[in-house]
Structure formats: C-alpha cells, structure tokens
Write an enzyme that holds these catalytic residues in place. Structure first.
Site, PDB file in Angstrom:
ATOM      1  N   CYS A  41      36.368  39.103  43.835  1.00 28.06           N
ATOM      2  CA  CYS A  41      36.927  40.271  43.147  1.00 28.06           C
ATOM      3  C   CYS A  41      37.666  41.138  44.169  1.00 28.06           C
ATOM      4  CB  CYS A  41      35.806  41.009  42.420  1.00 28.06           C
ATOM      5  SG  CYS A  41      36.350  42.376  41.368  1.00 28.06           S
ATOM      6  N   LEU A  42      37.385  42.443  44.217  1.00 29.58           N
ATOM      7  CA  LEU A  42      38.076  43.310  45.167  1.00 29.58           C
ATOM      8  C   LEU A  42      37.723  42.969  46.603  1.00 29.58           C
ATOM      9  CD1 LEU A  42      37.951  46.803  43.435  1.00 29.58           C
ATOM     10  CD2 LEU A  42      39.896  45.269  43.690  1.00 29.58           C
TER      11      LEU A  42
END
Length: 548
Positions: A287-288
C-alpha cells in the site's frame, strides 16, 4: 501558543475543524462547488432534461436479483417487489442524471454521482424494519427479540462513538492470536521499530527481505494469524525477514515529514541490515509503504546505492492520476479543509480515514452491518481482520499534507518532481527488477492505477493481478479457496501494453500468488548459506509501537 511552540490555529482553522466534526472531515465547500457545477449545466441542457423525463415515465424493470440487498426470495413477493423495483429505478435515474451532462467537470460529476449514491444507499428499503421482508420474518419468528437485541447493540455502539472507542475484538490479542510469528525487535528510533523474524530453515538466502507496510495501518496485517501470515510464509521459504513497525503518531509528531519517514524508516532499516553483514537485500512495500519504498528506491538509485536485489510493490500506487473513487475526497478544497482540521491537533484521526474508506463501499461496510446488527440482532462474529481493522493509526499533519498535495494533487512522483534530500527522484532510475501485485476489486489502489508502474519504469517488471480486494487479495495464502491470479512480464525495452489489453492477454491461474512470488524471489537470490549470528534483541516481537 500550542505546546510544540507553533502559533495556535486561527479562527478559520478552528471553525473548519469544528465543522469537520459534523461532516466526517469532508469539505462542504467541495461538495457545494461540485453540486452547483452539475446543477447549472443540467438546467441549461433541455435535451438531457427530456431524456430524464422519458426515463422517469418509462420506468423499465431493473434486475433486482443481481443486487445483493434484494437477493433473498422474500423480495419477490408483493409489496416488497414493488419497493425494490422502485428503489432500483430511482437509482438508475439518478445515475443517468449525474453522468453525461455536457460541460460538467468530470471530477465534479463523479462527486455528485457518488453523493447521490450515498443518499440512495441510506434510503434503500432494505435498511428499514417495516420495508425489509427478512427483518419482518425474523421479528415474527423471535417475537421482536431481534429488535430488542439490536437496540441494545445500537446503544452500545452509540456510547462507544461518544467515547471515541471503536468496537474492538476481545477474542484476538496482538502478540498471541495476532502478529504471532516469533521474532525480535533489533532496532528502534523515534518513528519505527525494526523486527527480525527467526528463521526456521537450516540455511537461508543471503539476501534478506525488508517489508515496508503502510504508515496508516498496523504492520501485522502481513502477520495476521499463524495461518494467514505472509511474513511466516516467506520465512519458511528460506528467507530472513525484517519488517517495519511504525509508531502511532500524536500531537508531538506533527512536523514529521515524508523525508523523515524515508530517513527514519526505510533508510534506517536498510542501514541496519547492511551493518548486520548483508550486502544485498530484497525490499517489499505494501500500500502506501510501497509508495514510500518506490521513492526511497529511486533516491538510492540516483545516489548510486545498489544494495537492492529486487523491489516488490504490493497494491501500491506510484501514479495518482487515476486513483479511483478515493480521489473524490482529494481536491484543493478538501485538502485545505483537512489541513485546518489537522492544525488544531497535529494529526489526522484514524477514524476520519476509516470513514472515507467505508463510504467507498457503504453497502458492504455500513448499511449491511446496520441491518445485521440493529434489525436482525446479529453481531458480526469476531475475526482477525475485524480486530486489525479496528486497530487504526493516525497521520502526522505535515506528512499527510505532503502526501495529499505532492502525490495526490500534483502527482509529483510520476512526473519526476518529488524531492528527496532536496533533489528530484525519477522512477525510471530504479534498476533492480520489480515484482508488482494488484488486486481486482481494490477500492483503495485500483489495479489499473497500480499497473501504470510499468509505464513509468525502465527495468524488468513482473505484474501480477490477483482476485480479491485491497487486503483480501494480498492475504491470499496457499489453500485459500477461490483464489486465482494473472501474471505477465515486461522486459526493459518492451513496448507498453494498455491495462485492458494486458487483462485480455493473460489467462487466470488457479491458486495463490504467494508461491509464484517466492519462486521469483529465489531466482533473484544467491545460493543459501548458514544462518548468521543473531542480532541484538531490544524486545520480543511484535514490539512496543504496535501497541500504541
């Protein structure tokens, strides 16, 4: 003055922060601007109005059996069939009314369409006891006890809301049921703990794996349970595994920046692993965390650091030009509103990010739960993912502003403008081979957006598309029923293939993508060696920061 020495937020910021308590952090100005753009163009479009008038009069039957809210056979009987058909007709009408209005800014049209769907989802006849045949039948069977239980559940949840304490699992505890894989905290600074997992094989590949999770979630999504642990799976494949555990920031961390997350997070971990005797390592980001890893990898390539044997990005975006419906929450008005909210406390609360994610799937994550809990009187059973989901984290004000403005609004990383150490980085500088995973039903990182990595890099990219959503698709352990994935490879110098064309060219393969990734990592690793001496241990896994 605030405790950190900075000036107190002005009246505007305080007003916006107070307003944000009522709107869930959404900017009323952003919604009003989008609505006015759509409405003014609609009233100036007589042909569109005539089309909508005809649609309202024709009222074609909708296929209610494809909508899970009306799938139960009880909805086929009168008067519930009329209610379902009427609702779906209204839903179709509003969808037509908020799309293809000539002259409307496409982003404004999407916002109005999204807002209309939220209102309609709330007004669905499935959400009310008097208009839901399943609730009616359950109430008859239990003589109303389901409604009494539901009322008690509602009071419990409302009190938790007032106390700002989300419903949590009492069955699953971090360190025993969750994040159970044995390991040791081998490094700690003011932002991260680095956890090393104890090998289970006699020999390991000399290149360990460093996993960078997103800072908006607790790391143990990747070490959820003994059966659903990506960390444990990689460890058992003969890899030494490290993972970052981010601190849950508070007001004192308001000035932490993305540069700090790179320096104190990725760089500090890489430096520690190198000092432990490893010349090369595999880096993976989720993800991030994958976005952050891609930035750090580009900076390392720019500076001539070749310690990465490979880079793996899991459900991670590097180009935010097409971020999906999450992008509806990110525009200048919305970012300015969030900045004012964060200025009053130094961070963005976890429940505000969680609320935005829930709105993306309001039927599944909000209204179906309302019906189940408060009308049918059924509590969602405790499960590990529910426990993890309730264990959310906050975002420091400065870092979150930089993320929203530089990555989302300006798309600086994809355009080669994002700066690390004051100098721009370029994804095309990354030389190690890349393994990129996306999920088909991802509402956070749409797979077509994740796929744009192949367009922005000049190295070999193996792209994998697995079924499932943002979390479920990644937690796709071997043996999980109904799993499949597609896989393709782009060599350096190959021509670009569009996302739809790529999808059509690659047939699905049954099973989990985990073994495929493990074999890819092994091909990019050296022959196994004896396990090195254990590192200095500060604490047992899962450490301290995960409990904050």
């Amino acid at each position: 003055m605030r405790k950190d020495g900075n000036a107190s937020p002005g009246l505007d910021a305080q007003w916006h922060a107070a307003l944000g308590q009522l709107t869930g952090g959404l900017s009323p100005a952003a919604l009003a601007t989008a609505y006015m753009d759509w409405w003014l163009h609609l009233i100036g479009s007589p042909e569109k109005q005539a089309e909508l008038m005809k649609r309202a009069l024709d009222r074609p039957d909708a296929d209610d059996q494809t909508d899970p809210r009306f799938a139960d056979p009880a909805w086929r009987a009168y008067p519930f069939n009329v209610m379902a058909q009427g609702f779906l007709a209204a839903q179709d009408w509003w969808d037509a009314a908020t799309t293809d209005v000539h002259g409307v800014d496409p982003k404004h049209a999407n916002i109005v369409n999204f807002a209309a769907r939220q209102w309609l989802d709330m007004l669905s006849p499935a959400n009310y006891a008097a208009t839901n045949p399943q609730v009616r039948d359950r109430t008859r069977e239990e003589r109303g006890m389901n409604l009494l239980r539901g009322a008690r559940y509602w009071i419990e949840d409302f009190n938790r809301l007032l106390a700002r304490k989300p419903r949590t699992s009492h069955r699953y505890a971090v360190g025993t049921d969750l994040a159970p894989t044995p390991g040791d905290v081998v490094m700690r600074n003011k932002l991260v703990e680095l956890i090393r997992y104890r090998p289970t094989t006699a020999k390991v590949h000399p290149e360990p794996i460093l996993i960078v999770p997103a800072w908006i979630m607790k790391f143990y999504i990747l070490d959820l349970t003994a059966q659903r642990s990506l960390v444990a799976y990689l460890r058992d494949q003969g890899f030494e595994v490290f993972i970052l555990s981010w601190k849950n920031p508070d007001a004192s961390d308001a000035e932490l920046s993305i540069q700090d997350y790179i320096d104190l997070g990725v760089r500090a971990a890489v430096q520690h692993i190198k000092q432990s005797g490893h010349r090369k390592l595999h880096a993976a980001g989720y993800c991030l965390g994958g976005t952050l890893l891609s930035i750090a990898s580009a900076a390392m390539a720019r500076d001539g650091d070749d310690c990465l044997a490979s880079v793996s990005l899991l459900a991670a975006q590097v180009d935010f030009s097409e971020p999906g419906e999450l992008g509806l929450f990110i525009n200048e008005s919305q970012v300015a509103f969030l900045e004012d909210i964060m200025a009053t406390r130094g961070y963005l609360k976890a429940d505000q990010m969680a609320g935005a994610f829930q709105l993306l799937r309001s039927n599944d994550l909000i209204w179906s739960r309302v019906v189940r809990h408060y009308l049918l009187g059924e509590r969602t059973p405790d499960n590990p993912l529910l426990a993890w989901n309730a264990d959310a984290t906050r975002m420091p004000a400065r870092m979150h502003t930089e993320y929203l403005r530089q990555l989302f609004l300006k798309n600086d990383l994809a355009k080669g403008r994002f700066k690390v150490d004051g100098k721009a980085v370029a994804l095309s500088d990354i030389r190690p081979d890349i393994y990129c995973v996306a999920t088909e039903q991802d509402h956070v990182s749409p797979w077509t957006s994740v796929y744009r990595l192949a367009l922005l890099t000049d190295t070999d990219v193996t792209f994998v598309l697995t079924n499932g959503g943002h979390n479920g698709g990644i937690l796709s352990e071997p043996g999980h029923k109904g799993r499949h994935f597609r896989c393709g490879h782009k060599s350096e110098g190959d021509g670009h293939v569009t996302a739809p064309a790529w999808f059509d060219r690659h047939a699905p393969q049954d099973g989990s993508w985990w073994p495929h990734w493990a074999e890819w990592l092994k091909r990019h690793s050296s022959a196994k060696v004896k396990i090195a001496a254990p590192d200095v241990t500060l604490d047992a896994a899962p450490g301290r920061y995960v409990l904050g």
